[in-house]
Design a protein around this motif. Structure first.
Motif, PDB file in Angstrom:
ATOM      1  N   HIS A  33     -34.578  19.208  35.286  1.00  0.00           N
ATOM      2  CA  HIS A  33     -34.402  17.826  34.824  1.00  0.00           C
ATOM      3  C   HIS A  33     -33.996  17.788  33.349  1.00  0.00           C
ATOM      4  CE1 HIS A  33     -35.746  16.209  38.561  1.00  0.00           C
ATOM      5  NE2 HIS A  33     -36.980  16.655  38.452  1.00  0.00           N
ATOM      6  N   ILE A  34     -34.557  18.692  32.551  1.00  0.00           N
ATOM      7  CA  ILE A  34     -34.211  18.736  31.129  1.00  0.00           C
ATOM      8  C   ILE A  34     -32.729  19.076  30.936  1.00  0.00           C
ATOM      9  CG2 ILE A  34     -34.602  19.982  28.966  1.00  0.00           C
ATOM     10  CD1 ILE A  34     -37.523  20.368  29.874  1.00  0.00           C
ATOM     11  N   VAL A  35     -32.272  20.101  31.640  1.00  0.00           N
ATOM     12  CA  VAL A  35     -30.867  20.515  31.532  1.00  0.00           C
ATOM     13  C   VAL A  35     -29.942  19.393  31.990  1.00  0.00           C
ATOM     14  CG1 VAL A  35     -29.121  22.115  32.427  1.00  0.00           C
ATOM     15  CG2 VAL A  35     -31.359  22.986  31.729  1.00  0.00           C
ATOM     16  N   TYR A  65     -29.644  16.856  29.226  1.00  0.00           N
ATOM     17  CA  TYR A  65     -28.741  17.332  28.178  1.00  0.00           C
ATOM     18  C   TYR A  65     -27.280  17.266  28.638  1.00  0.00           C
ATOM     19  CZ  TYR A  65     -32.069  19.225  24.734  1.00  0.00           C
ATOM     20  OH  TYR A  65     -33.012  19.367  23.743  1.00  0.00           O
ATOM     21  N   LEU A  66     -27.031  17.666  29.879  1.00  0.00           N
ATOM     22  CA  LEU A  66     -25.664  17.651  30.392  1.00  0.00           C
ATOM     23  C   LEU A  66     -25.098  16.240  30.402  1.00  0.00           C
ATOM     24  CD1 LEU A  66     -23.239  19.047  31.682  1.00  0.00           C
ATOM     25  CD2 LEU A  66     -24.384  18.860  33.914  1.00  0.00           C
ATOM     26  N   ARG A  67     -25.911  15.299  30.800  1.00  0.00           N
ATOM     27  CA  ARG A  67     -25.454  13.907  30.809  1.00  0.00           C
ATOM     28  C   ARG A  67     -25.219  13.397  29.388  1.00  0.00           C
ATOM     29  NH1 ARG A  67     -22.235  10.098  32.538  1.00  0.00           N
ATOM     30  NH2 ARG A  67     -23.198   8.019  32.717  1.00  0.00           N
ATOM     31  N   LEU A  68     -26.100  13.752  28.455  1.00  0.00           N
ATOM     32  CA  LEU A  68     -25.895  13.362  27.062  1.00  0.00           C
ATOM     33  C   LEU A  68     -24.572  13.899  26.530  1.00  0.00           C
ATOM     34  CD1 LEU A  68     -29.480  13.873  25.578  1.00  0.00           C
ATOM     35  CD2 LEU A  68     -28.252  11.692  25.738  1.00  0.00           C
ATOM     36  N   SER A  69     -24.172  15.075  26.996  1.00  0.00           N
ATOM     37  CA  SER A  69     -22.930  15.688  26.505  1.00  0.00           C
ATOM     38  C   SER A  69     -21.691  14.946  26.991  1.00  0.00           C
ATOM     39  CB  SER A  69     -22.851  17.162  26.929  1.00  0.00           C
ATOM     40  OG  SER A  69     -22.605  17.292  28.323  1.00  0.00           O
ATOM     41  N   ASP A  70     -21.868  13.975  27.904  1.00  0.00           N
ATOM     42  CA  ASP A  70     -20.732  13.155  28.338  1.00  0.00           C
ATOM     43  C   ASP A  70     -20.369  12.100  27.294  1.00  0.00           C
ATOM     44  OD1 ASP A  70     -20.450  14.482  30.747  1.00  0.00           O
ATOM     45  OD2 ASP A  70     -21.752  13.111  31.852  1.00  0.00           O
ATOM     46  N   LEU A 125     -28.979  21.416  20.033  1.00  0.00           N
ATOM     47  CA  LEU A 125     -29.382  21.988  21.323  1.00  0.00           C
ATOM     48  C   LEU A 125     -30.249  23.220  21.076  1.00  0.00           C
ATOM     49  CD1 LEU A 125     -28.863  21.627  24.444  1.00  0.00           C
ATOM     50  CD2 LEU A 125     -27.230  23.526  24.204  1.00  0.00           C
ATOM     51  N   PRO A 126     -31.408  23.319  21.726  1.00  0.00           N
ATOM     52  CA  PRO A 126     -32.317  24.454  21.482  1.00  0.00           C
ATOM     53  C   PRO A 126     -31.647  25.802  21.715  1.00  0.00           C
ATOM     54  CG  PRO A 126     -33.398  22.772  22.812  1.00  0.00           C
ATOM     55  CD  PRO A 126     -31.955  22.373  22.706  1.00  0.00           C
ATOM     56  N   GLU A 127     -31.958  26.731  20.838  1.00  0.00           N
ATOM     57  CA  GLU A 127     -31.379  28.070  20.949  1.00  0.00           C
ATOM     58  C   GLU A 127     -31.744  28.726  22.274  1.00  0.00           C
ATOM     59  OE1 GLU A 127     -28.823  30.859  19.799  1.00  0.00           O
ATOM     60  OE2 GLU A 127     -29.314  29.055  18.625  1.00  0.00           O
ATOM     61  N   GLN A 128     -32.912  28.371  22.823  1.00  0.00           N
ATOM     62  CA  GLN A 128     -33.368  28.968  24.082  1.00  0.00           C
ATOM     63  C   GLN A 128     -32.456  28.633  25.263  1.00  0.00           C
ATOM     64  OE1 GLN A 128     -35.196  27.275  21.962  1.00  0.00           O
ATOM     65  NE2 GLN A 128     -36.980  28.511  21.368  1.00  0.00           N
ATOM     66  N   LEU A 129     -31.685  27.554  25.128  1.00  0.00           N
ATOM     67  CA  LEU A 129     -30.723  27.214  26.180  1.00  0.00           C
ATOM     68  C   LEU A 129     -29.361  27.873  25.942  1.00  0.00           C
ATOM     69  CD1 LEU A 129     -31.424  23.397  26.789  1.00  0.00           C
ATOM     70  CD2 LEU A 129     -32.186  25.352  28.152  1.00  0.00           C
ATOM     71  N   ARG A 130     -29.174  28.402  24.754  1.00  0.00           N
ATOM     72  CA  ARG A 130     -27.901  29.048  24.420  1.00  0.00           C
ATOM     73  C   ARG A 130     -27.925  30.548  24.709  1.00  0.00           C
ATOM     74  NH1 ARG A 130     -25.091  25.650  20.382  1.00  0.00           N
ATOM     75  NH2 ARG A 130     -26.487  24.002  19.637  1.00  0.00           N
ATOM     76  N   LEU A 181     -22.940  22.532  30.515  1.00  0.00           N
ATOM     77  CA  LEU A 181     -23.439  21.976  29.254  1.00  0.00           C
ATOM     78  C   LEU A 181     -22.913  22.785  28.069  1.00  0.00           C
ATOM     79  CD1 LEU A 181     -25.323  20.301  27.399  1.00  0.00           C
ATOM     80  CD2 LEU A 181     -27.175  21.865  28.062  1.00  0.00           C
ATOM     81  N   LEU A 182     -23.026  24.098  28.169  1.00  0.00           N
ATOM     82  CA  LEU A 182     -22.597  24.962  27.054  1.00  0.00           C
ATOM     83  C   LEU A 182     -21.096  24.898  26.866  1.00  0.00           C
ATOM     84  CD1 LEU A 182     -24.951  28.023  27.674  1.00  0.00           C
ATOM     85  CD2 LEU A 182     -25.194  26.198  25.972  1.00  0.00           C
ATOM     86  N   LEU A 183     -20.357  24.767  27.967  1.00  0.00           N
ATOM     87  CA  LEU A 183     -18.899  24.596  27.855  1.00  0.00           C
ATOM     88  C   LEU A 183     -18.557  23.268  27.173  1.00  0.00           C
ATOM     89  CD1 LEU A 183     -17.700  25.929  31.331  1.00  0.00           C
ATOM     90  CD2 LEU A 183     -17.271  26.978  29.102  1.00  0.00           C
ATOM     91  N   ASN A 184     -19.311  22.242  27.525  1.00  0.00           N
ATOM     92  CA  ASN A 184     -19.053  20.918  26.951  1.00  0.00           C
ATOM     93  C   ASN A 184     -19.227  20.872  25.425  1.00  0.00           C
ATOM     94  OD1 ASN A 184     -18.567  20.023  29.512  1.00  0.00           O
ATOM     95  ND2 ASN A 184     -20.336  18.650  29.650  1.00  0.00           N
TER      96      ASN A 184
END
Length: 307
Positions: free
Chosen positions: A251-253, A256-261, A273-278, A299-302
């Motif tokens: 749900h967290i990811v 974030y993905l939706r926010l990146s829109d 964006l938290p380093e732990q997701l990168r 998300l990371l591509l966005n």
């Protein structure tokens, strides 16, 4: 006006199918008849909700068996005095919230009432009626509690379930209503301090709000709103390093993905964006869930940080 007339006609037809009122419903039960192929015992329990001496047992039985009767919601809504009885159960424990004096037994009884409201909130015939009645607002004091005792946690979780049932239907009318209330800050506080299960449901609600264009625009309208949501999400990501939960991370990811829109949010996420997701922190955690992996990659591509 024509739409309102149609709704009134549908409600009248529904009431006629269910016995047309308290006396007719009681007669139906006494005669051993069963409108709509429901067991007579089910209607007896619904009648018992308006009897204070029988209400506790009726709440327990109806809550326990609610999933066996998909059309229980219209019966609850259109039966005389039933919703008022459920509302009585909710407001009766307000004085016990602060200072905390809620017992497990009282909490369970109220949770049974909330479970029946969840039926009403999730059913296609009663969802709009429930929404327009603003009954959901009576649950907000429960979401606002901070006591960590189990009985309070159950109350928060069941209340979140009612709101979750509303947003699950992907109805913009629901999102429009919720945005006029305090649901976002209430959910964010639970995401910050609640149990894992409560955090998961609260994050799901925020996710559903974000997935609606109106909700995304609202949260990204000011940097303060975006930053508040992003900070809570980031804190949860850090917490998941020590106590991983694929369901919560999913749900967290997605949030974030939706926010990146949103263009401005996407620019901000490049820095916050938290380093732990990168990096590869959650690689082992999500390897069995291709959906989360796909969302995180996108998300990371966005934000220009491809895996």
């Amino acid at each position: 006006q024509q739409q309102q007339q149609q709704q009134q006609q549908q409600q009248q037809q529904q009431q006629q199918q269910l016995g047309g009122g308290p006396s007719n419903l009681a007669q139906t039960v006494q005669q051993g008849k069963s409108p709509g192929n429901f067991p007579v015992a089910l209607f007896q329990h619904v009648l018992d909700l308006t009897n204070s001496s029988k209400r506790e047992d009726a709440l327990l039985e109806l809550s326990k068996n609610r999933e066996d009767y998909p059309d229980l919601a219209p019966i609850l809504w259109h039966s005389f005095g039933t919703i008022a009885a459920l509302l009585q159960e909710i407001v009766a424990i307000y004085p016990l919230l602060a200072p905390p004096r809620l017992t497990p037994g009282i909490s369970n009884r109220c949770c049974n009432a909330l479970a029946l409201l969840q039926c009403v909130a999730s059913h296609s015939e009663t969802r709009s009626l429930f929404l327009n009645s603003h009954l959901g607002l009576f649950l907000y004091p429960f979401l606002n509690t901070i006591c960590t005792f189990r009985q309070y946690e159950y109350l928060r979780l069941t209340s979140l379930g009612v709101i979750g049932a509303l947003v699950k239907m992907d109805d913009s009318e629901v999102i429009s209503f919720l945005l006029q209330t305090e649901i976002i800050p209430l959910c964010l506080r639970i995401m910050d301090n609640g149990s894992e299960l409560s955090k998961t449901v609260a994050t799901f609600i925020i996710q559903k709000i974000l997935l609606d264009d109106m909700g995304l625009s609202y949260i990204c309208a000011t940097y303060e709103r975006f930053s508040t949501v992003s900070s809570v999400l980031s804190k949860m990501v850090v917490g998941l390093v020590e106590r991983p939960s694929v369901r919560l991370l999913k749900h967290i990811v997605r949030c974030y993905l939706r926010l990146s829109d949103n263009n401005r949010a996407r620019d901000a996420l490049r820095n916050c964006l938290p380093e732990q997701l990168r990096d590869n922190t959650f690689t082992e955690v999500i390897k069995e869930d291709p959906v989360v992996t796909k969302w995180l990659t996108q998300l990371l591509l966005n934000i220009g940080n491809g895996m």
